[in-house]
Design a protein around this motif. Structure first.
Motif, PDB file in Angstrom:
ATOM      1  N   TYR A  19       0.934  -1.197  -0.129  1.00 33.64           N
ATOM      2  CA  TYR A  19      -0.026  -0.218   0.179  1.00 33.64           C
ATOM      3  C   TYR A  19       0.763   1.321  -0.136  1.00 33.64           C
ATOM      4  N   GLY A  21      -0.369   4.650   0.121  1.00 35.21           N
ATOM      5  CA  GLY A  21      -1.160   5.526   0.580  1.00 35.21           C
ATOM      6  C   GLY A  21      -2.200   6.157  -0.218  1.00 35.21           C
ATOM      7  N   PRO A  22      -2.738   7.183   0.349  1.00 35.78           N
ATOM      8  CA  PRO A  22      -3.945   8.016  -0.720  1.00 35.78           C
ATOM      9  C   PRO A  22      -3.212   8.417  -1.940  1.00 35.78           C
ATOM     10  N   PRO A  46      -4.093  11.977   6.107  1.00 34.55           N
ATOM     11  CA  PRO A  46      -4.820  11.079   5.132  1.00 34.55           C
ATOM     12  C   PRO A  46      -6.077  11.359   4.953  1.00 34.55           C
ATOM     13  N   PRO A  47      -6.823  11.617   3.718  1.00 32.49           N
ATOM     14  CA  PRO A  47      -8.349  11.355   3.838  1.00 32.49           C
ATOM     15  C   PRO A  47      -8.944  10.050   4.203  1.00 32.49           C
ATOM     16  N   ASN A  48      -9.838  10.146   4.865  1.00 32.99           N
ATOM     17  CA  ASN A  48     -10.441   8.782   5.334  1.00 32.99           C
ATOM     18  C   ASN A  48     -12.031   8.793   5.117  1.00 32.99           C
ATOM     19  N   PRO A  49     -12.653   9.027   3.888  1.00 30.99           N
ATOM     20  CA  PRO A  49     -13.915   9.156   3.544  1.00 30.99           C
ATOM     21  C   PRO A  49     -14.618   7.939   3.652  1.00 30.99           C
ATOM     22  N   MET A  50     -16.003   7.819   3.781  1.00 33.02           N
ATOM     23  CA  MET A  50     -16.643   6.833   3.555  1.00 33.02           C
ATOM     24  C   MET A  50     -16.943   6.929   2.088  1.00 33.02           C
ATOM     25  N   VAL A  53     -12.420   6.120  -3.001  1.00 34.90           N
ATOM     26  CA  VAL A  53     -11.105   6.840  -2.922  1.00 34.90           C
ATOM     27  C   VAL A  53     -10.128   6.465  -3.943  1.00 34.90           C
ATOM     28  N   GLU A  55      -6.262   5.264  -4.311  1.00 34.28           N
ATOM     29  CA  GLU A  55      -5.162   4.819  -3.603  1.00 34.28           C
ATOM     30  C   GLU A  55      -3.889   4.580  -4.451  1.00 34.28           C
ATOM     31  N   THR A  73     -14.471   2.487   0.367  1.00 34.70           N
ATOM     32  CA  THR A  73     -14.014   2.163   1.712  1.00 34.70           C
ATOM     33  C   THR A  73     -14.692   1.389   2.555  1.00 34.70           C
ATOM     34  N   HIS A  76     -15.070  -2.293  -0.070  1.00 31.20           N
ATOM     35  CA  HIS A  76     -13.709  -2.649  -0.693  1.00 31.20           C
ATOM     36  C   HIS A  76     -14.045  -3.313  -2.081  1.00 31.20           C
TER      37      HIS A  76
END
Length: 85
Positions: A19, A21-22, A46-50, A53, A55, A73, A76
């Motif tokens: 991984y 990252g975003p 880091p952005p963490n939206p529902m 995203v 990546e 997110t 998946h």
């Protein structure tokens, strides 16, 4: 577990990838015009939206390509995989 469809190697298990990252917006053209607080946020939060995203994933145990993956997110579900940014 995620299955990522590498453009070179085909569908592969996420254990072959690292991984990265975003996928962030590009750095500001003039960093001195950005406030210190905004710059720290851009660098460290880091952005963490529902929802969907983008990546970065590196095919470490495969072809070595860097991929940009669009993933939901919550579910998946991977909706897009492309090379580079």
């Amino acid at each position: 577990m995620l299955v990522l469809d590498c453009p070179f190697c085909g569908p592969r298990n996420e254990s072959e990838f690292a991984y990265g990252g975003p996928a962030l917006a590009p750095r500001p053209a003039d960093p001195s015009a950005v406030s210190d607080a905004d710059w720290v946020d851009w660098l460290t939060v880091p952005p963490n939206p529902m929802g969907e995203v983008e990546e970065r994933w590196w095919h470490l145990r495969g072809c070595g390509a860097w991929l940009t993956v669009r993933r939901h997110t919550v579910t998946h579900a991977v909706t897009e995989v492309r090379l580079g940014r």
